[in-house]
Write an enzyme that holds these catalytic residues in place. Structure first.
Site, short mmCIF file in Angstrom:
data_model
loop_
_atom_site.label_atom_id
_atom_site.label_comp_id
_atom_site.label_asym_id
_atom_site.label_seq_id
_atom_site.Cartn_x
_atom_site.Cartn_y
_atom_site.Cartn_z
N HIS A 72 53.47 100.96 -4.77
CA HIS A 72 53.36 102.40 -4.60
C HIS A 72 51.90 102.95 -4.83
CE1 HIS A 72 53.16 102.21 -9.04
NE2 HIS A 72 52.76 103.34 -9.20
N ASP A 91 46.20 104.17 -10.08
CA ASP A 91 46.01 103.08 -11.00
C ASP A 91 46.24 101.63 -10.47
OD1 ASP A 91 48.47 104.22 -11.81
OD2 ASP A 91 48.53 102.57 -13.20
N HIS A 92 47.32 101.78 -9.31
CA HIS A 92 47.78 100.66 -8.52
C HIS A 92 46.82 100.37 -7.19
CE1 HIS A 92 51.42 99.80 -11.05
NE2 HIS A 92 51.15 100.83 -11.47
#
Length: 284
Positions: A62, A66-67
């Site tokens: 997604h 933070d990803h």
């Protein structure tokens, strides 16, 4: 066999000992799939012995910051640390193309500087190949096969999990999600489920609304374990610890393991950055 390396076991909250969410899945045949690209991902990749030039694809669950914090670093390293055009493939949910286009646009000055300065980059910036998917298989031309299914991290939508299979070994990577039918189906009979988790029992006691807001779209260790049990998974791997226990604290890790173990009888892996787990293929 598939090897899982927990590159980053952290979260949006900066931690000097835990990089942002990212996991590497590798085949015995030297195919490497980077799942998410959180803070410090290239440092952890290099520590694991893998350069950006060896990645077959980046798989995004997604588009939460933070990803994808260091996706720009992966894109740049892939370009400047290879010596011939080597397009990077990035797979992600709808919206990924827009994010990647914006990252590349932001790198425009740097790209220009490097082309002007290095004659061996005269062929220009190597385009990034983006594949958007919400459900179903992804053909990357690799010996490992990739399948996706929708997860539930609403209001973040769409979000997807990945199932990577190779020579009888299978690993599912859930990303951030609450229990849902899509993840149950994707995980059915898998050799391992890598699941992000938060300690709801701790967070719900904190007087901070922004943290309390995280309770309704993440899974606890117990919920991740229940998903693994329903799906008949062999090994459960926990990551994305919030609030994180200190790196190297085995007693702290055991607390998370125990919470999951109340609902799942198989092996439960909890570890620091660069923790590795080998998932075997079909038994003879």
């Amino acid at each position: 066999m598939l090897t899982i390396t927990l590159l980053g076991t952290g979260s949006p909250m900066p931690d000097p000992n835990r990089a942002g969410p990212s996991t590497l899945v590798s085949t015995a045949g030297d195919e490497h799939f980077l799942v998410d690209a959180g803070r410090g991902v290239m440092m952890r990749l290099v520590a694991a012995g893998i350069g950006a030039d060896r990645l077959n694809a980046v798989l995004l669950t997604h588009l939460h910051s933070d990803h994808i914090t260091d996706l720009n670093d992966v894109i740049t390293c892939r370009w400047v640390m290879t010596f011939e055009p080597s397009p990077l493939t990035i797979v992600g949910p709808p919206g990924t193309q827009q994010v990647v286009d914006s990252i590349v646009e932001s790198l425009g000055p740097d790209i220009g500087y490097r082309i002007d300065h290095h004659e061996d980059l005269a062929y220009g910036f190597t385009p990034v190949n983006v594949i958007e998917v919400a459900d179903g298989p992804v053909d990357l031309g690799t010996t490992a096969t990739i399948r996706t299914a929708p997860t539930d991290h609403r209001p973040v939508h769409p979000t997807i999990g990945y199932r990577i299979e190779h020579e009888g070994a299978s690993v599912v990577l859930a990303g951030d999600t609450i229990p849902c039918d899509g993840l149950d189906g994707l995980s059915e009979g898998a050799g391992a489920l890598v699941h992000t988790v938060i300690r709801k029992d701790i967070i719900e006691q904190l007087p901070l609304k922004r943290l309390l807001d995280t309770l309704d779209y993440h899974s606890s260790p117990a919920e991740a374990a229940q998903t693994a049990k329903r799906a008949g998974v062999d090994t459960l791997v926990l990551t994305h610890y919030v609030p994180a226990f200190p790196a190297g604290d085995e007693a702290g890790a055991e607390e998370w393991r125990k919470l999951a173990g109340e609902h799942f009888d198989g092996p439960i892996e909890v570890g620091d950055d660069l923790h590795r787990i080998e998932i075997p293929g079909e038994k003879p």
